[in-house]
Motif scaffolding. Structure first.
Motif, short mmCIF file in Angstrom:
data_model
loop_
_atom_site.label_atom_id
_atom_site.label_comp_id
_atom_site.label_asym_id
_atom_site.label_seq_id
_atom_site.Cartn_x
_atom_site.Cartn_y
_atom_site.Cartn_z
N TYR A 122 0.88 -1.18 0.00
CA TYR A 122 0.00 0.00 0.00
C TYR A 122 0.91 1.22 0.00
O TYR A 122 1.40 1.65 1.04
N ASN A 123 1.23 1.72 -1.19
CA ASN A 123 2.27 2.75 -1.31
C ASN A 123 1.84 3.93 -2.16
O ASN A 123 1.00 3.79 -3.05
N ASN A 124 2.48 5.05 -1.93
CA ASN A 124 2.42 6.19 -2.84
C ASN A 124 3.82 6.37 -3.42
O ASN A 124 4.77 6.64 -2.67
N PHE A 125 3.94 6.19 -4.72
CA PHE A 125 5.22 6.39 -5.40
C PHE A 125 4.84 6.62 -6.87
O PHE A 125 4.81 5.69 -7.67
N TYR A 126 4.49 7.89 -7.15
CA TYR A 126 3.86 8.21 -8.43
C TYR A 126 4.74 7.92 -9.64
O TYR A 126 4.24 7.78 -10.75
N GLU A 127 6.05 7.81 -9.44
CA GLU A 127 6.93 7.43 -10.54
C GLU A 127 6.56 6.05 -11.09
O GLU A 127 6.91 5.70 -12.21
N PHE A 128 5.84 5.27 -10.27
CA PHE A 128 5.45 3.93 -10.69
C PHE A 128 3.95 3.79 -10.87
O PHE A 128 3.43 2.68 -10.97
N ILE A 164 10.60 12.08 0.80
CA ILE A 164 10.90 11.80 -0.61
C ILE A 164 11.71 10.51 -0.78
O ILE A 164 12.63 10.23 -0.01
N LYS A 165 11.34 9.76 -1.82
CA LYS A 165 11.94 8.44 -2.06
C LYS A 165 13.07 8.50 -3.08
O LYS A 165 13.14 9.43 -3.91
N SER A 166 13.89 7.47 -3.07
CA SER A 166 14.93 7.24 -4.09
C SER A 166 15.66 8.53 -4.44
O SER A 166 15.65 9.01 -5.58
N1 MTE Z 1 8.61 10.19 -3.20
C1 MTE Z 1 8.59 10.14 -4.55
N2 MTE Z 1 9.73 10.26 -5.21
N3 MTE Z 1 7.45 9.96 -5.25
C2 MTE Z 1 6.23 9.87 -4.61
O1 MTE Z 1 5.20 9.74 -5.28
N4 MTE Z 1 5.04 9.86 -2.47
C3 MTE Z 1 5.05 10.45 -1.11
C4 MTE Z 1 6.28 10.00 -0.33
N5 MTE Z 1 7.48 10.09 -1.14
C5 MTE Z 1 6.21 9.93 -3.19
C6 MTE Z 1 7.45 10.07 -2.51
C7 MTE Z 1 3.86 10.14 -0.36
S1 MTE Z 1 2.43 10.97 -0.82
C8 MTE Z 1 3.85 9.30 0.71
S2 MTE Z 1 2.47 9.13 1.71
C9 MTE Z 1 5.02 8.47 1.03
O2 MTE Z 1 6.09 8.67 0.10
C10 MTE Z 1 4.63 7.00 1.03
O3 MTE Z 1 5.68 6.22 1.50
P1 MTE Z 1 5.49 4.64 1.60
O4 MTE Z 1 4.93 4.17 0.30
O5 MTE Z 1 6.83 4.08 1.91
O6 MTE Z 1 4.50 4.41 2.72
#
Ligand code: MTE
Length: 303
Positions: free
Chosen positions: A62-68, A221-223
């Motif tokens: 259950y994630n938010n990672f719009y790049e995917f 922010i991810k990655s």
């Molecule tokens: N980082 C990137 N690069 N792209 C994203 O879409 N989504 C954000 C955040 N970091 C996001 C991101 C949002 S809206 C949330 S709630 C969290 O990552 C979700 O983290 P999780 O999937 O590890 O719970």
């Protein structure tokens, strides 16, 4: 917040822990948990909550990672294609030692800790996640922050070949985030390289992502591929898209509603159909550690 020295295996109900181990060991592991992830040793932290963590399956499906993709299940489905090794991070701007640092170099001499944090999405759901990571302050001190630096800006990788969401203009790529320097230096702010005792699953932001537990999840922010020390408040993705709904600060605050929904309560993922919503805590329960950062500030105006 309760200070505790518990590790995730102490606070995860045994049945869940065993269930996870069985899944990993069994043939279902590849489906439920994706590819095998390297184990990581990390010290427990006084900043960990003693609330029960969500299961590995909940955290990784259950994630938010719009790049995917924009669906909650898209990252688990699509992120497997991401190449995370080699990985480097550009550290630039107002620093004494700018450069392109290899991931191993970024992590060099930074003590890894397990941080079991509450995680509150702006969409009003929440989880408890046993991250593994190190304090961002440790890295910033190592590269030498210059006195004129007031903010830290972050960017995610741009690689549309591996990130199908980036082939569409859903957001303005790269995904960008930012913190005030004192927020970045707060000991709660970590760069996470794993969770549940293993290296970071790709859908959660492998190989390295920011975690700022008192702010709405989109700040985490991810990655990450770029960290810039700057003098002025940087542009941030959700603020650029919809400034009236997503502010730069985005501190979790039950008294400041999103224009389209209340932030007073939240749905804990995995709590079950009849559990009901729980009250959202000021600064997501980290008031003691961070309230002083905002002393005298109007938190309604600075949402
Ligand atoms: N980082 C990137 N690069 N792209 C994203 O879409 N989504 C954000 C955040 N970091 C996001 C991101 C949002 S809206 C949330 S709630 C969290 O990552 C979700 O983290 P999780 O999937 O590890 O719970």
């Amino acid at each position: 917040m309760t200070a505790s020295k518990l590790g995730w295996s102490d606070v995860t109900p045994k049945s869940l822990f065993l269930n996870r181990r069985t899944l990993i060991a069994g043939a279902g592991a590849m489906l439920a948990a994706g590819p095998a992830l390297a184990r990581i040793d990390a010290a427990p932290s006084v900043f960990s909550t003693d609330e029960t963590p969500n299961t590995f399956e909940e955290i990784t499906t259950y994630n938010n990672f719009y790049e995917f993709g924009t669906g909650k299940e898209d990252p688990a489905r699509n992120a497997g294609a991401l190449t995370t090794d080699p990985w480097s991070i550009v550290i630039d701007g107002l620093v004494d030692r700018p450069g392109t640092y290899d991931l191993a170099d970024v992590m060099k001499d930074q003590p890894l800790e397990e941080r079991i944090y509450r995680f509150r999405c702006v969409e009003a759901w929440s989880m408890v996640i046993p991250w593994i990571g190190f304090e961002l302050a440790g890295l910033l001190n190592r590269v030498g922050v210059q006195p004129s630096a007031k903010y830290v800006a972050f960017e995610t990788l741009v690689r549309p070949e591996e990130m199908p969401g980036q082939r569409q203009p859903i957001l303005e790529w790269p995904y960008r985030e930012g913190l005030r320097l004192d927020e970045a230096m707060n000991p709660l702010t970590i760069l996470a390289t794993g969770l549940y005792g293993e290296e970071m699953p790709k859908q959660n932001g492998a190989p390295i992502r920011l975690v700022v537990p008192w702010k709405y999840g989109f700040k985490s922010i991810k990655s990450v591929v770029r960290i810039s020390l700057v003098a002025d408040q940087p542009q941030t993705t959700w603020n650029m898209l919809q400034p009236s709904e997503y502010g730069f600060f985005s501190n979790v605050n039950p008294q400041v509603d999103h224009p389209r929904w209340s932030q007073a309560s939240e749905r804990r993922i995995g709590a079950g159909l009849f559990a009901g919503r729980q009250d959202t805590l000021m600064f997501n329960g980290y008031e003691e550690q961070v309230a002083s950062l905002y002393a005298g500030m109007d938190l309604v105006a600075n949402y």
